[in-house]
Design a protein around this motif. Sequence first.
Motif, PDB file in Angstrom:
ATOM      1  N   LEU A   7      -4.577  -0.901   5.732  1.00 46.60           N
ATOM      2  CA  LEU A   7      -4.120   0.184   5.635  1.00 46.60           C
ATOM      3  C   LEU A   7      -3.248   0.296   4.746  1.00 46.60           C
ATOM      4  N   PHE A   8      -2.181   1.503   5.060  1.00 43.46           N
ATOM      5  CA  PHE A   8      -1.141   1.505   3.781  1.00 43.46           C
ATOM      6  C   PHE A   8       0.312   1.141   4.962  1.00 43.46           C
ATOM      7  N   ILE A   9       1.349   0.926   4.277  1.00 44.01           N
ATOM      8  CA  ILE A   9       2.819   0.897   4.956  1.00 44.01           C
ATOM      9  C   ILE A   9       3.568   2.644   4.619  1.00 44.01           C
ATOM     10  N   GLU A  10       4.297   3.079   5.178  1.00 45.37           N
ATOM     11  CA  GLU A  10       5.044   4.208   5.226  1.00 45.37           C
ATOM     12  C   GLU A  10       6.210   3.661   4.082  1.00 45.37           C
ATOM     13  N   GLY A  11       6.163   4.280   2.846  1.00 53.29           N
ATOM     14  CA  GLY A  11       6.663   4.221   1.777  1.00 53.29           C
ATOM     15  C   GLY A  11       6.277   3.005   0.720  1.00 53.29           C
ATOM     16  N   ASN A  12       4.977   2.693   0.466  1.00 55.85           N
ATOM     17  CA  ASN A  12       4.687   1.887  -0.274  1.00 55.85           C
ATOM     18  C   ASN A  12       3.296   3.335  -0.725  1.00 55.85           C
ATOM     19  N   ARG A  13       3.568   4.075  -1.631  1.00 59.52           N
ATOM     20  CA  ARG A  13       2.772   5.353  -2.437  1.00 59.52           C
ATOM     21  C   ARG A  13       1.615   6.044  -2.132  1.00 59.52           C
ATOM     22  N   THR A  14       2.622   6.838  -0.550  1.00 60.12           N
ATOM     23  CA  THR A  14       2.521   7.201   0.214  1.00 60.12           C
ATOM     24  C   THR A  14       1.418   8.743  -0.331  1.00 60.12           C
ATOM     25  N   LYS A  15       1.662   8.682  -1.763  1.00 63.23           N
ATOM     26  CA  LYS A  15       1.524   9.703  -2.570  1.00 63.23           C
ATOM     27  C   LYS A  15       0.509   8.915  -3.089  1.00 63.23           C
ATOM     28  N   ILE A  16      -0.331   9.497  -3.368  1.00 61.97           N
ATOM     29  CA  ILE A  16      -1.791   8.760  -3.811  1.00 61.97           C
ATOM     30  C   ILE A  16      -2.336   9.786  -4.932  1.00 61.97           C
ATOM     31  N   ASP A  17      -2.286   8.969  -6.642  1.00 63.48           N
ATOM     32  CA  ASP A  17      -3.070  10.197  -8.089  1.00 63.48           C
ATOM     33  C   ASP A  17      -4.269  10.151  -7.611  1.00 63.48           C
ATOM     34  N   ASN A  18      -5.144  10.674  -7.525  1.00 62.81           N
ATOM     35  CA  ASN A  18      -6.562  10.944  -7.438  1.00 62.81           C
ATOM     36  C   ASN A  18      -7.275  10.352  -9.102  1.00 62.81           C
TER      37      ASN A  18
END
Length: 105
Positions: A7-18
């Motif tokens: 899982l990914f945590i809120e605040g850690n790279r929530t925007k992923i670059d395709n």
Amino acid sequence: MKNLNLLFIEGNRTKIDNSNVVESYNKIKAWGFIETMPIEYFPMEEAKNKLGGRKLYRPTITRKKGEGSATISNFEIKMVEVQEADYDKYDGVCGDGQHRTIAHV
């Protein structure tokens, strides 16, 4: 490399670059797992105790248009919040290597 369900945590790279996902995918496809570029993660038990109220998300990959499975050239990533009751279904929380984590899937 073990196929981790992270899982990914809120605040850690929530925007992923395709484009970073595509680059990571191409490297994995060409060279396989590179020992010097591991995906760093926190085991779920450890992560749950340190969330501090932050939410956890799982990336979902879907096809941008048309039908069928997404391909590396035609995909969209959305982050979906995971309910706390479901945290134990995952191996942990990704600390570094978010793009590689998605590319490996």
